[in-house]
Design a protein around this motif. Structure first.
Motif, PDB file in Angstrom:
ATOM      1  N   ALA A  29      23.652  21.235  37.936  1.00  0.00           N
ATOM      2  CA  ALA A  29      24.297  21.742  39.146  1.00  0.00           C
ATOM      3  C   ALA A  29      23.618  21.209  40.406  1.00  0.00           C
ATOM      4  O   ALA A  29      24.269  21.063  41.452  1.00  0.00           O
ATOM      5  N   ILE A  30      22.328  20.912  40.319  1.00  0.00           N
ATOM      6  CA  ILE A  30      21.588  20.429  41.484  1.00  0.00           C
ATOM      7  C   ILE A  30      21.664  18.923  41.630  1.00  0.00           C
ATOM      8  O   ILE A  30      21.737  18.393  42.749  1.00  0.00           O
ATOM      9  N   ILE A  31      21.677  18.194  40.514  1.00  0.00           N
ATOM     10  CA  ILE A  31      21.577  16.729  40.600  1.00  0.00           C
ATOM     11  C   ILE A  31      22.924  16.023  40.537  1.00  0.00           C
ATOM     12  O   ILE A  31      23.046  14.884  40.999  1.00  0.00           O
ATOM     13  N   CYS A  32      23.961  16.662  39.953  1.00  0.00           N
ATOM     14  CA  CYS A  32      25.234  15.960  39.727  1.00  0.00           C
ATOM     15  C   CYS A  32      26.194  16.192  40.896  1.00  0.00           C
ATOM     16  O   CYS A  32      26.582  17.335  41.167  1.00  0.00           O
ATOM     17  N   PRO A  33      26.643  15.130  41.584  1.00  0.00           N
ATOM     18  CA  PRO A  33      27.557  15.285  42.716  1.00  0.00           C
ATOM     19  C   PRO A  33      29.028  15.373  42.313  1.00  0.00           C
ATOM     20  O   PRO A  33      29.903  15.496  43.172  1.00  0.00           O
ATOM     21  N   ASN A  34      29.319  15.284  41.021  1.00  0.00           N
ATOM     22  CA  ASN A  34      30.702  15.317  40.540  1.00  0.00           C
ATOM     23  C   ASN A  34      31.228  16.749  40.583  1.00  0.00           C
ATOM     24  O   ASN A  34      30.789  17.612  39.816  1.00  0.00           O
ATOM     25  N   MET A  35      32.188  17.010  41.468  1.00  0.00           N
ATOM     26  CA  MET A  35      32.730  18.353  41.637  1.00  0.00           C
ATOM     27  C   MET A  35      34.058  18.554  40.906  1.00  0.00           C
ATOM     28  O   MET A  35      34.771  19.525  41.142  1.00  0.00           O
ATOM     29  N   ASN A  36      34.399  17.629  40.021  1.00  0.00           N
ATOM     30  CA  ASN A  36      35.623  17.754  39.240  1.00  0.00           C
ATOM     31  C   ASN A  36      35.509  18.938  38.284  1.00  0.00           C
ATOM     32  O   ASN A  36      34.586  19.014  37.469  1.00  0.00           O
ATOM     33  N   GLU A  37      36.449  19.856  38.358  1.00  0.00           N
ATOM     34  CA  GLU A  37      36.409  21.053  37.526  1.00  0.00           C
ATOM     35  C   GLU A  37      36.369  20.715  36.041  1.00  0.00           C
ATOM     36  O   GLU A  37      35.603  21.315  35.270  1.00  0.00           O
ATOM     37  N   HIS A  38      37.161  19.738  35.625  1.00  0.00           N
ATOM     38  CA  HIS A  38      37.202  19.370  34.210  1.00  0.00           C
ATOM     39  C   HIS A  38      35.861  18.796  33.749  1.00  0.00           C
ATOM     40  O   HIS A  38      35.417  19.070  32.629  1.00  0.00           O
ATOM     41  N   HIS A  39      35.243  18.007  34.605  1.00  0.00           N
ATOM     42  CA  HIS A  39      33.927  17.449  34.274  1.00  0.00           C
ATOM     43  C   HIS A  39      32.922  18.574  34.072  1.00  0.00           C
ATOM     44  O   HIS A  39      32.146  18.575  33.102  1.00  0.00           O
ATOM     45  N   ILE A  40      32.913  19.553  34.958  1.00  0.00           N
ATOM     46  CA  ILE A  40      31.937  20.639  34.898  1.00  0.00           C
ATOM     47  C   ILE A  40      32.197  21.540  33.700  1.00  0.00           C
ATOM     48  O   ILE A  40      31.263  21.944  32.985  1.00  0.00           O
TER      49      ILE A  40
END
Length: 239
Positions: free
Chosen positions: A184-195
């Motif tokens: 949550a701190i290092i990954c800039p990908n805000m895609n809901e499916h990715h998360i």
């Protein structure tokens, strides 16, 4: 067992037999170091959680933190904290044999709550490299989860798990939350499916791995006790 089966009419053991029994009981007795209070273990688990979560951004940056909105930061890290606390309490409560332990919320409830919050605060976005990006995050999250698992095991060895399967599940969920916190701190990908697919899977896989390991330990301990049971008990699970 023979004395119990035949009742009070069986003659009492002789003095020589009693001395042999006493010698066998005290032969391998050794003093052990008393366990520290529960608060000490809870503090140690909190230090492990925060130390590993802090190590991730130091090595990999804080791009994800900057991409999160204020509301997302509050929602995500609030549910991570409220999930980690009961799991830590669950582990510490099981470390002392004979303690009056009340089961904390199961890792399943923590996983479901986490899934619902993540689904509520993020939105689907376009992503060209869904699988490759996801596998990278999954690898990083599991790496930090395994690091946490090693440190947690050192602490848990100071006690004796009353319920290995439950202990393993709680420990796995706890370490999985650490891995997800790092992502949550290092990954800039805000895609809901990715998360939902990759980040949340870190906690899911860690919980399943911990529960499987605990179940295996439970089966081994039962198998080790079974040969010593009376013949009429064999085939039944030892309590």
């Amino acid at each position: 067992m023979r004395l119990l089966d035949e009742g009070p009419d069986v003659p009492a053991p002789s003095a020589i037999q009693l001395k042999k029994i006493q010698a066998a009981l005290i032969d391998n007795l050794k003093p052990v170091r008393p366990m520290a209070p529960s608060g000490v273990f809870l503090l140690a688990l909190a230090v492990v959680f925060l130390a590993v979560v802090a190590a991730g951004p130091l090595l990999l940056g804080m791009n994800g933190w900057g991409a999160l909105s204020t509301g997302q930061k509050i929602a995500v890290f609030a549910v991570l904290a409220t999930g980690a606390v009961p799991l830590a309490v669950s582990m510490v409560g099981q470390m002392t044999p004979g303690s009056k332990y009340t089961r904390a919320p199961s890792p399943v409830s923590v996983l479901v709550s986490l899934l619902l919050v993540l689904a509520a605060v993020f939105r689907p976005q376009q992503e060209s490299a869904f699988v490759s990006n996801g596998l990278t995050c999954l690898k990083i999250g599991l790496m930090y989860s395994m690091t946490t698992a090693f440190l947690v095991c050192i602490l848990l060895r100071r006690g004796a798990a009353q319920y290995p399967k439950l202990m393993g599940s709680a420990a796995g969920g706890f370490t999985g939350l650490v891995g997800l916190s790092v992502l949550a701190i290092i990954c800039p990908n805000m895609n809901e499916h990715h998360i939902l697919v990759w980040h949340w899977s870190v906690t899911l896989l860690s919980s399943l791995a911990g529960e499987s390991l605990g179940a295996a330990i439970d089966r081994l301990s039962v198998s080790a006790r079974r040969p010593g049971l009376p013949r009429q008990w064999r085939g039944h699970r030892a309590s």
